[in-house]
Design a protein around this motif. Sequence first.
Motif, PDB file in Angstrom:
ATOM      1  N   THR A 146       0.834  -1.211   0.000  1.00 62.05           N
ATOM      2  CA  THR A 146       0.000   0.000   0.000  1.00 62.05           C
ATOM      3  C   THR A 146       0.864   1.255   0.000  1.00 62.05           C
ATOM      4  O   THR A 146       1.813   1.374   0.781  1.00 62.05           O
ATOM      5  N   LYS A 175       4.737   2.791  -5.498  1.00 60.34           N
ATOM      6  CA  LYS A 175       4.579   3.062  -6.928  1.00 60.34           C
ATOM      7  C   LYS A 175       3.995   1.848  -7.640  1.00 60.34           C
ATOM      8  O   LYS A 175       3.214   1.987  -8.585  1.00 60.34           O
ATOM      9  N   LYS A 200       0.235   1.430  -7.271  1.00 56.93           N
ATOM     10  CA  LYS A 200      -0.426   2.407  -8.142  1.00 56.93           C
ATOM     11  C   LYS A 200      -0.400   1.918  -9.598  1.00 56.93           C
ATOM     12  O   LYS A 200      -1.363   2.128 -10.349  1.00 56.93           O
ATOM     13  N   LYS A 201       0.678   1.258  -9.967  1.00 55.76           N
ATOM     14  CA  LYS A 201       0.761   0.670 -11.304  1.00 55.76           C
ATOM     15  C   LYS A 201      -0.272  -0.449 -11.460  1.00 55.76           C
ATOM     16  O   LYS A 201      -0.903  -0.597 -12.511  1.00 55.76           O
ATOM     17  N   ALA A 258      -3.140  -0.579  -9.873  1.00 58.71           N
ATOM     18  CA  ALA A 258      -4.444   0.093  -9.989  1.00 58.71           C
ATOM     19  C   ALA A 258      -4.670   0.579 -11.414  1.00 58.71           C
ATOM     20  O   ALA A 258      -5.780   0.461 -11.961  1.00 58.71           O
ATOM     21  N   LYS A 259      -3.623   1.107 -12.026  1.00 59.78           N
ATOM     22  CA  LYS A 259      -3.723   1.580 -13.407  1.00 59.78           C
ATOM     23  C   LYS A 259      -4.008   0.421 -14.351  1.00 59.78           C
ATOM     24  O   LYS A 259      -4.788   0.544 -15.308  1.00 59.78           O
ATOM     25  N   ARG A 296     -11.500   5.905  -9.674  1.00 55.40           N
ATOM     26  CA  ARG A 296     -10.799   5.848  -8.390  1.00 55.40           C
ATOM     27  C   ARG A 296     -11.652   6.384  -7.240  1.00 55.40           C
ATOM     28  O   ARG A 296     -12.367   7.378  -7.371  1.00 55.40           O
ATOM     29  N   PRO A 307     -10.254   7.508  -3.781  1.00 55.16           N
ATOM     30  CA  PRO A 307      -9.049   7.663  -2.963  1.00 55.16           C
ATOM     31  C   PRO A 307      -9.379   7.655  -1.463  1.00 55.16           C
ATOM     32  O   PRO A 307     -10.452   8.088  -1.040  1.00 55.16           O
ATOM     33  N   GLN A 329      -1.419   6.777   0.957  1.00 57.97           N
ATOM     34  CA  GLN A 329      -2.524   7.005   0.029  1.00 57.97           C
ATOM     35  C   GLN A 329      -2.862   5.705  -0.697  1.00 57.97           C
ATOM     36  O   GLN A 329      -1.975   4.942  -1.064  1.00 57.97           O
ATOM     37  N   ASP A 349      -6.246   3.616  -3.179  1.00 58.12           N
ATOM     38  CA  ASP A 349      -7.425   3.778  -4.036  1.00 58.12           C
ATOM     39  C   ASP A 349      -8.202   2.475  -4.112  1.00 58.12           C
ATOM     40  O   ASP A 349      -7.608   1.397  -4.209  1.00 58.12           O
ATOM     41  N   ASP A 388      -3.927  -5.179  -3.354  1.00 62.41           N
ATOM     42  CA  ASP A 388      -2.684  -4.889  -2.635  1.00 62.41           C
ATOM     43  C   ASP A 388      -2.112  -6.170  -2.030  1.00 62.41           C
ATOM     44  O   ASP A 388      -2.798  -7.182  -1.911  1.00 62.41           O
TER      45      ASP A 388
END
Length: 318
Positions: free
Chosen positions: A51, A54, A57-58, A60-61, A81, A83, A99, A101, A122
């Motif tokens: 969590t 980077k 976040k990748k 999530a993308k 998203r 957040p 942070q 999402d 995650d």
Amino acid sequence: MNNKALFSFYIIVLHFLLCTPLSPVFAQIKQENLKKHIYYLADDNMKGRGTGSKQVKKAAKYIETYFKEYGLKPQGEKGYRQPFEAKVRRVVVEDSIRQADNVIGYLDNDAPYTIVVGAHYDHLGDGRQGGSRDSLGVGEIHNGADDNASGVAGLLELARHYSSNDIKEPFNLLFIAFGAEELGLVGSRYFTENPTVPLENIHWMLNMDMIGRYNPDNGLAVIGYGTSSKFPTIFKNITSEIKFNLSRDGNGGSDQTSFYKKDIPVLFFHTGGHDDYHKPGDDPEKIDYKALESILRLEIDVIDNSMKQDKMDFQWTN
């Protein structure tokens, strides 16, 4: 057959072809897609999807890209998203507030009620955020192929199936990839406190967490069977290539618990613990992809049968 009769025959055949509706083309669950998703999410380059990292976040993308490809409507608070902040509590770290999402896609069938399908994306990173069961492995990448790249792969395949099966179902479907589950079900709890569809309009919730290590001796656990009086009817006459066991309890160590606590019927699909649970050895080559495909086919049968029911009632199980 003379020419006149032959001409009449062709006219009848042409009329039949033009006027008879084509049967729906059903999307098939594809093992190659499951492998693609799991090998991507649980690759060493993703560094365990901790969590706030980077790499998470990748991830999530990656999920968002497929939601877009499948034509799902953004149903977060900022596009796909939602957040939120999550706190590391098991260990002391400098960056304890992170942070995160939820990634949310909506298949809008103009229906009054919605089925939620969820899985967390995650994992533990390198184990320094807490949760590792291998004290000697802290600092090593925990890939989390079963926990829970397997569930995310299932989420994406179910999203692909229902968005491309040429059927407008009588229920909407909300697909949610939850963040920060490993920090205490934070993403799912945040969603149920800040829902982007009304909770009273949720038919029921299906959660997938660790569905990649099927053991035929134990079978698949389907937890939450007692959370609605409708589930016995839904499961009646359902069969599968795999053994599955129905458990009444709605609570458990995954994201369905957040929905259960809001009086929403739930089912949690789970293939059980194993020696690599929360350790660096939870890798993609150890996933049983054939069984994973069978689990998703079972889930489709359950979802489809649930769409034959009126709005699901809720029952407490403990």
